[in-house]
Write a protein that holds these residues in place. Sequence first.
Motif, PDB file in Angstrom:
ATOM      1  N   TYR A 116     -10.879   4.988   8.478  1.00 47.01           N
ATOM      2  CA  TYR A 116      -9.706   4.430   7.785  1.00 47.01           C
ATOM      3  C   TYR A 116     -10.132   3.711   6.509  1.00 47.01           C
ATOM      4  O   TYR A 116      -9.554   3.916   5.434  1.00 47.01           O
ATOM      5  CB  TYR A 116      -8.951   3.470   8.713  1.00 47.01           C
TER       6      TYR A 116
ATOM      7  N   SER B 185      -4.895   8.204  -0.567  1.00 51.02           N
ATOM      8  CA  SER B 185      -6.139   8.449   0.167  1.00 51.02           C
ATOM      9  C   SER B 185      -7.164   9.126  -0.723  1.00 51.02           C
ATOM     10  O   SER B 185      -6.820   9.755  -1.730  1.00 51.02           O
ATOM     11  CB  SER B 185      -5.869   9.311   1.406  1.00 51.02           C
TER      12      SER B 185
ATOM     13  N   THR C  10      -7.142   0.782  -0.399  1.00 50.10           N
ATOM     14  CA  THR C  10      -6.367  -0.417  -0.061  1.00 50.10           C
ATOM     15  C   THR C  10      -6.611  -1.510  -1.058  1.00 50.10           C
ATOM     16  O   THR C  10      -7.641  -1.563  -1.728  1.00 50.10           O
ATOM     17  CB  THR C  10      -6.741  -0.924   1.351  1.00 50.10           C
TER      18      THR C  10
ATOM     19  N   GLY D  65      -0.204   4.379   0.556  1.00 49.77           N
ATOM     20  CA  GLY D  65      -0.738   5.457   1.374  1.00 49.77           C
ATOM     21  C   GLY D  65      -1.686   6.383   0.646  1.00 49.77           C
ATOM     22  O   GLY D  65      -2.058   7.429   1.185  1.00 49.77           O
TER      23      GLY D  65
ATOM     24  N   SER E 141      -2.268  -2.291   6.558  1.00 45.53           N
ATOM     25  CA  SER E 141      -1.583  -2.126   5.277  1.00 45.53           C
ATOM     26  C   SER E 141      -0.101  -2.450   5.357  1.00 45.53           C
ATOM     27  O   SER E 141       0.600  -2.379   4.351  1.00 45.53           O
ATOM     28  CB  SER E 141      -1.756  -0.685   4.772  1.00 45.53           C
TER      29      SER E 141
ATOM     30  N   PHE F 198      -8.724   5.474   2.926  1.00 44.30           N
ATOM     31  CA  PHE F 198      -7.574   4.943   2.219  1.00 44.30           C
ATOM     32  C   PHE F 198      -7.967   3.936   1.148  1.00 44.30           C
ATOM     33  O   PHE F 198      -8.883   3.134   1.326  1.00 44.30           O
ATOM     34  CB  PHE F 198      -6.591   4.310   3.192  1.00 44.30           C
TER      35      PHE F 198
ATOM     36  N   ALA G  16       3.751   5.419   7.381  1.00 38.55           N
ATOM     37  CA  ALA G  16       2.398   5.489   7.932  1.00 38.55           C
ATOM     38  C   ALA G  16       2.128   6.876   8.512  1.00 38.55           C
ATOM     39  O   ALA G  16       1.026   7.421   8.334  1.00 38.55           O
ATOM     40  CB  ALA G  16       2.220   4.420   9.007  1.00 38.55           C
TER      41      ALA G  16
ATOM     42  N   HIS H 191       0.843  -1.190   0.000  1.00 41.23           N
ATOM     43  CA  HIS H 191       0.000   0.000   0.000  1.00 41.23           C
ATOM     44  C   HIS H 191       0.883   1.245   0.000  1.00 41.23           C
ATOM     45  O   HIS H 191       1.833   1.350   0.774  1.00 41.23           O
ATOM     46  CB  HIS H 191      -0.890  -0.020   1.232  1.00 41.23           C
TER      47      HIS H 191
ATOM     48  N   LEU I 148      -2.664   1.940   9.502  1.00 44.20           N
ATOM     49  CA  LEU I 148      -1.843   1.718   8.310  1.00 44.20           C
ATOM     50  C   LEU I 148      -0.749   0.688   8.573  1.00 44.20           C
ATOM     51  O   LEU I 148      -0.365  -0.062   7.675  1.00 44.20           O
ATOM     52  CB  LEU I 148      -1.229   3.044   7.852  1.00 44.20           C
TER      53      LEU I 148
ATOM     54  N   SER J 221      -0.760   9.272   7.009  1.00 45.69           N
ATOM     55  CA  SER J 221      -1.819   9.732   7.901  1.00 45.69           C
ATOM     56  C   SER J 221      -1.935  11.248   7.876  1.00 45.69           C
ATOM     57  O   SER J 221      -3.045  11.800   7.761  1.00 45.69           O
ATOM     58  CB  SER J 221      -1.525   9.256   9.330  1.00 45.69           C
TER      59      SER J 221
END
Length: 245
Positions: free
Chosen positions: A238, A15, A244, A13, A179, A242, A186, A11, A175, A190
């Motif tokens: 979350y 978003s 994923t 990150g 992930s 995100f 992470a 992943h 995360l 975030s």
Amino acid sequence: MEQFPIPAPPHDGASRLLQPGSAFDWFRQGWAIFAVNPAVWIAMMVIVIVIYVGLAVIPVIGYLAAYLLTPLLAAGMLLACRKAAIGESLEIGDLFSGFRRDTGALMTLGVFYMLAMLLLFVLVFLLLGGGIAGGLALANPLGAGIALGGIAVAGFVWLLLSLLIVMAVWFAPALVVFSHMPAAAALKASFHACMKNLVSFLVYGLLTMVLCFFAALPLGLGFLVLGPVLAGSVYASYRDTFITA
């Protein structure tokens, strides 16, 4: 030669951009997660409260330890949320899942959180002490203004920097455990996600403040319910925020 099945790519990150009204849905999902097994959730929340109250009575070290342990306990709550969301049975021991998996990365998050808040405390203390000392040294109305200005600046710095720190830590445990991102990545993901959806999280923060007010009315017992609901809302946010695999 490729090995099958081909593992999913890590992943990165990425978003989504969310609507401000998403915050209401996060709380609805948080309540649904709590309603799966209220007794276990309340028991976990009692343990969390006992841990933090116990740490609070230890000068300095307890204060720092609370920040250090927060990502690990948050990870346990989030993993329990996922179990509830997919229909698996909950256990009180799920609260400590963060001590059994991805512990190194979660501890790294805890060290970052602890050091960041410690440095912030030192900075605010210096600003506050400098302003008050300067004001007292003048011993006149201008000095009083300087002292009040120092207090105002220290308060603003605390509010702003603590908000930035919380934004970096907010999704980081999720995360890491969901992930499998390294701690530094992470934290960065975030922070970026919170900045990208600042309006949504301001709405979420206002709703949280209102709910905390009502939770505090019955001798604080409402937090036994609100705590798990908030954990469920973080898990829902979350999943909503995100992208994923």
